[in-house]
Design a protein around this motif. Sequence first.
Motif, PDB file in Angstrom:
ATOM      1  N   LEU A 128     -10.236  17.800  -7.978  1.00 35.58           N
ATOM      2  CA  LEU A 128     -10.117  16.509  -7.304  1.00 35.58           C
ATOM      3  C   LEU A 128     -10.072  16.677  -5.786  1.00 35.58           C
ATOM      4  CD1 LEU A 128      -7.556  14.544  -9.503  1.00 35.58           C
ATOM      5  CD2 LEU A 128      -9.928  13.954  -9.087  1.00 35.58           C
ATOM      6  N   ASN A 129      -9.349  17.682  -5.313  1.00 34.75           N
ATOM      7  CA  ASN A 129      -9.260  17.927  -3.871  1.00 34.75           C
ATOM      8  C   ASN A 129     -10.623  18.326  -3.307  1.00 34.75           C
ATOM      9  OD1 ASN A 129      -8.134  18.197  -1.370  1.00 34.75           O
ATOM     10  ND2 ASN A 129      -7.303  20.229  -1.740  1.00 34.75           N
ATOM     11  N   THR A 130     -11.344  19.180  -4.032  1.00 33.54           N
ATOM     12  CA  THR A 130     -12.672  19.601  -3.573  1.00 33.54           C
ATOM     13  C   THR A 130     -13.641  18.431  -3.535  1.00 33.54           C
ATOM     14  OG1 THR A 130     -12.274  21.786  -4.521  1.00 33.54           O
ATOM     15  CG2 THR A 130     -14.546  21.221  -4.001  1.00 33.54           C
ATOM     16  N   SER A 131     -13.622  17.601  -4.565  1.00 37.08           N
ATOM     17  CA  SER A 131     -14.519  16.444  -4.567  1.00 37.08           C
ATOM     18  C   SER A 131     -14.122  15.444  -3.478  1.00 37.08           C
ATOM     19  CB  SER A 131     -14.528  15.773  -5.936  1.00 37.08           C
ATOM     20  OG  SER A 131     -13.278  15.211  -6.216  1.00 37.08           O
ATOM     21  N   HIS A 132     -12.829  15.328  -3.194  1.00 41.03           N
ATOM     22  CA  HIS A 132     -12.360  14.437  -2.128  1.00 41.03           C
ATOM     23  C   HIS A 132     -12.874  14.919  -0.763  1.00 41.03           C
ATOM     24  CE1 HIS A 132      -9.648  11.631  -0.149  1.00 41.03           C
ATOM     25  NE2 HIS A 132      -9.246  12.618   0.626  1.00 41.03           N
TER      26      HIS A 132
ATOM     27  N   PRO B  50       0.811  -1.224   0.000  1.00 41.38           N
ATOM     28  CA  PRO B  50       0.000   0.000   0.000  1.00 41.38           C
ATOM     29  C   PRO B  50       0.839   1.266   0.000  1.00 41.38           C
ATOM     30  CG  PRO B  50      -0.903  -1.563   1.547  1.00 41.38           C
ATOM     31  CD  PRO B  50       0.406  -2.121   1.076  1.00 41.38           C
ATOM     32  N   LEU B  51       1.996   1.250   0.663  1.00 41.06           N
ATOM     33  CA  LEU B  51       2.872   2.420   0.632  1.00 41.06           C
ATOM     34  C   LEU B  51       3.410   2.656  -0.771  1.00 41.06           C
ATOM     35  CD1 LEU B  51       4.831   1.937   3.961  1.00 41.06           C
ATOM     36  CD2 LEU B  51       2.934   3.475   3.511  1.00 41.06           C
ATOM     37  N   LEU B  52       3.687   1.583  -1.480  1.00 41.62           N
ATOM     38  CA  LEU B  52       4.134   1.698  -2.863  1.00 41.62           C
ATOM     39  C   LEU B  52       3.035   2.308  -3.723  1.00 41.62           C
ATOM     40  CD1 LEU B  52       6.183   1.022  -5.111  1.00 41.62           C
ATOM     41  CD2 LEU B  52       5.079  -1.209  -5.292  1.00 41.62           C
ATOM     42  N   GLU B  53       1.788   1.882  -3.495  1.00 40.25           N
ATOM     43  CA  GLU B  53       0.669   2.434  -4.251  1.00 40.25           C
ATOM     44  C   GLU B  53       0.477   3.908  -3.947  1.00 40.25           C
ATOM     45  OE1 GLU B  53      -2.723   0.064  -3.420  1.00 40.25           O
ATOM     46  OE2 GLU B  53      -1.770  -1.765  -4.130  1.00 40.25           O
ATOM     47  N   VAL B  54       0.632   4.304  -2.691  1.00 35.18           N
ATOM     48  CA  VAL B  54       0.491   5.715  -2.319  1.00 35.18           C
ATOM     49  C   VAL B  54       1.562   6.547  -3.003  1.00 35.18           C
ATOM     50  CG1 VAL B  54       0.696   7.334  -0.396  1.00 35.18           C
ATOM     51  CG2 VAL B  54      -0.685   5.282  -0.154  1.00 35.18           C
ATOM     52  N   ASN B  55       2.793   6.061  -3.025  1.00 33.48           N
ATOM     53  CA  ASN B  55       3.869   6.793  -3.685  1.00 33.48           C
ATOM     54  C   ASN B  55       3.610   6.932  -5.175  1.00 33.48           C
ATOM     55  OD1 ASN B  55       5.358   7.344  -1.426  1.00 33.48           O
ATOM     56  ND2 ASN B  55       6.583   5.495  -1.576  1.00 33.48           N
ATOM     57  N   LEU B  56       3.149   5.869  -5.813  1.00 33.95           N
ATOM     58  CA  LEU B  56       2.854   5.947  -7.242  1.00 33.95           C
ATOM     59  C   LEU B  56       1.689   6.883  -7.518  1.00 33.95           C
ATOM     60  CD1 LEU B  56       3.309   2.228  -8.343  1.00 33.95           C
ATOM     61  CD2 LEU B  56       4.825   4.156  -8.767  1.00 33.95           C
ATOM     62  N   THR B  57       0.668   6.855  -6.660  1.00 37.86           N
ATOM     63  CA  THR B  57      -0.468   7.752  -6.823  1.00 37.86           C
ATOM     64  C   THR B  57      -0.031   9.197  -6.655  1.00 37.86           C
ATOM     65  OG1 THR B  57      -1.884   6.033  -5.925  1.00 37.86           O
ATOM     66  CG2 THR B  57      -2.801   8.237  -6.021  1.00 37.86           C
ATOM     67  N   ASN B  58       0.829   9.461  -5.690  1.00 35.21           N
ATOM     68  CA  ASN B  58       1.349  10.810  -5.479  1.00 35.21           C
ATOM     69  C   ASN B  58       2.134  11.275  -6.693  1.00 35.21           C
ATOM     70  OD1 ASN B  58       2.021  13.208  -4.289  1.00 35.21           O
ATOM     71  ND2 ASN B  58       3.627  12.345  -3.019  1.00 35.21           N
ATOM     72  N   LEU B  59       2.914  10.382  -7.272  1.00 39.94           N
ATOM     73  CA  LEU B  59       3.696  10.710  -8.459  1.00 39.94           C
ATOM     74  C   LEU B  59       2.781  11.045  -9.631  1.00 39.94           C
ATOM     75  CD1 LEU B  59       6.531  10.775  -9.774  1.00 39.94           C
ATOM     76  CD2 LEU B  59       6.175   8.383 -10.360  1.00 39.94           C
ATOM     77  N   ILE B  60       1.707  10.291  -9.784  1.00 40.49           N
ATOM     78  CA  ILE B  60       0.773  10.540 -10.885  1.00 40.49           C
ATOM     79  C   ILE B  60       0.039  11.858 -10.685  1.00 40.49           C
ATOM     80  CG2 ILE B  60      -1.358   9.711 -11.959  1.00 40.49           C
ATOM     81  CD1 ILE B  60      -0.288   6.848 -11.365  1.00 40.49           C
ATOM     82  N   PHE B  61      -0.456  12.121  -9.453  1.00 42.85           N
ATOM     83  CA  PHE B  61      -1.268  13.310  -9.227  1.00 42.85           C
ATOM     84  C   PHE B  61      -0.457  14.605  -9.181  1.00 42.85           C
ATOM     85  CE2 PHE B  61      -4.662  10.456  -7.457  1.00 42.85           C
ATOM     86  CZ  PHE B  61      -5.506  10.656  -8.525  1.00 42.85           C
ATOM     87  N   THR B  62       0.842  14.535  -8.944  1.00 47.62           N
ATOM     88  CA  THR B  62       1.637  15.757  -8.977  1.00 47.62           C
ATOM     89  C   THR B  62       1.840  16.232 -10.405  1.00 47.62           C
ATOM     90  OG1 THR B  62       3.644  14.423  -8.873  1.00 47.62           O
ATOM     91  CG2 THR B  62       2.845  15.397  -6.803  1.00 47.62           C
ATOM     92  N   ALA B  63       1.633  15.343 -11.373  1.00 52.98           N
ATOM     93  CA  ALA B  63       1.792  15.716 -12.771  1.00 52.98           C
ATOM     94  C   ALA B  63       0.498  16.243 -13.380  1.00 52.98           C
ATOM     95  CB  ALA B  63       2.280  14.513 -13.567  1.00 52.98           C
ATOM     96  N   ILE B  64      -0.599  16.217 -12.642  1.00 54.96           N
ATOM     97  CA  ILE B  64      -1.894  16.663 -13.170  1.00 54.96           C
ATOM     98  C   ILE B  64      -1.945  18.185 -13.191  1.00 54.96           C
ATOM     99  CG2 ILE B  64      -4.365  16.699 -12.658  1.00 54.96           C
ATOM    100  CD1 ILE B  64      -4.167  13.907 -11.703  1.00 54.96           C
ATOM    101  N   ILE B  65      -2.685  18.692 -14.142  1.00 57.26           N
ATOM    102  CA  ILE B  65      -2.874  20.135 -14.283  1.00 57.26           C
ATOM    103  C   ILE B  65      -3.469  20.685 -12.982  1.00 57.26           C
ATOM    104  CG2 ILE B  65      -4.087  21.897 -15.638  1.00 57.26           C
ATOM    105  CD1 ILE B  65      -4.149  19.836 -17.928  1.00 57.26           C
ATOM    106  N   PRO B  66      -2.993  21.862 -12.504  1.00 52.02           N
ATOM    107  CA  PRO B  66      -3.466  22.399 -11.212  1.00 52.02           C
ATOM    108  C   PRO B  66      -4.984  22.571 -11.120  1.00 52.02           C
ATOM    109  CG  PRO B  66      -1.515  23.579 -11.922  1.00 52.02           C
ATOM    110  CD  PRO B  66      -1.890  22.656 -13.035  1.00 52.02           C
ATOM    111  N   ARG B  67      -5.652  22.933 -12.211  1.00 55.51           N
ATOM    112  CA  ARG B  67      -7.113  23.098 -12.141  1.00 55.51           C
ATOM    113  C   ARG B  67      -7.795  21.783 -11.827  1.00 55.51           C
ATOM    114  NH1 ARG B  67      -8.714  24.980 -17.602  1.00 55.51           N
ATOM    115  NH2 ARG B  67      -6.719  24.061 -18.120  1.00 55.51           N
ATOM    116  N   ILE B  68      -7.336  20.719 -12.462  1.00 58.42           N
ATOM    117  CA  ILE B  68      -7.928  19.405 -12.212  1.00 58.42           C
ATOM    118  C   ILE B  68      -7.587  18.950 -10.799  1.00 58.42           C
ATOM    119  CG2 ILE B  68      -7.901  16.994 -12.921  1.00 58.42           C
ATOM    120  CD1 ILE B  68      -7.347  17.959 -15.763  1.00 58.42           C
ATOM    121  N   LYS B  69      -6.395  19.278 -10.334  1.00 57.73           N
ATOM    122  CA  LYS B  69      -5.991  18.906  -8.970  1.00 57.73           C
ATOM    123  C   LYS B  69      -6.874  19.587  -7.931  1.00 57.73           C
ATOM    124  CE  LYS B  69      -1.802  18.417  -6.257  1.00 57.73           C
ATOM    125  NZ  LYS B  69      -0.380  18.690  -6.179  1.00 57.73           N
ATOM    126  N   ILE B  70      -7.239  20.849  -8.172  1.00 58.57           N
ATOM    127  CA  ILE B  70      -8.124  21.565  -7.247  1.00 58.57           C
ATOM    128  C   ILE B  70      -9.507  20.928  -7.239  1.00 58.57           C
ATOM    129  CG2 ILE B  70      -9.306  23.770  -6.880  1.00 58.57           C
ATOM    130  CD1 ILE B  70      -6.713  25.132  -7.869  1.00 58.57           C
TER     131      ILE B  70
END
Length: 114
Positions: A43-47, A21-41
């Motif tokens: 995603l954070n709001t929906s979360h 699970p820690l490996l999955e969290v790291n990979l997810t973090n790596l993927i989401f840091t590359a997302i456009i900031p508008r989409i990241k905002i």
Amino acid sequence: MIIIKIPSKKMNIYQRGTCLPLLEVNLTNLIFTAIIPRIKIKLNTSHQSTGWFGLLFGMVHGLVLIFDNTESLSLLEVFVPFASSSHRVSMGIGILALYSLLLLILTSDMMKVV
């Protein structure tokens, strides 16, 4: 920089269960840091909204038991863990889970203020 460690074959099943699970969290973090900031905002709001709706549904689920004809409970039995006369353990765990969710959501929202 994100360091990814792949579990070795010498690990037992329990150690692999905690490492993957820690490996999955790291990979997810790596993927989401590359997302456009508008989409990241968005995603954070929906979360955050999902967490609040989960808390709301958990509270409604518990409060409905007060008005249930088959399993009529008092307010004390709904809000105090392990105080119910029937299903003591399962209801106690559910109440503790609801309080844990409330604590998690409130502290994560307070982190944004501080």
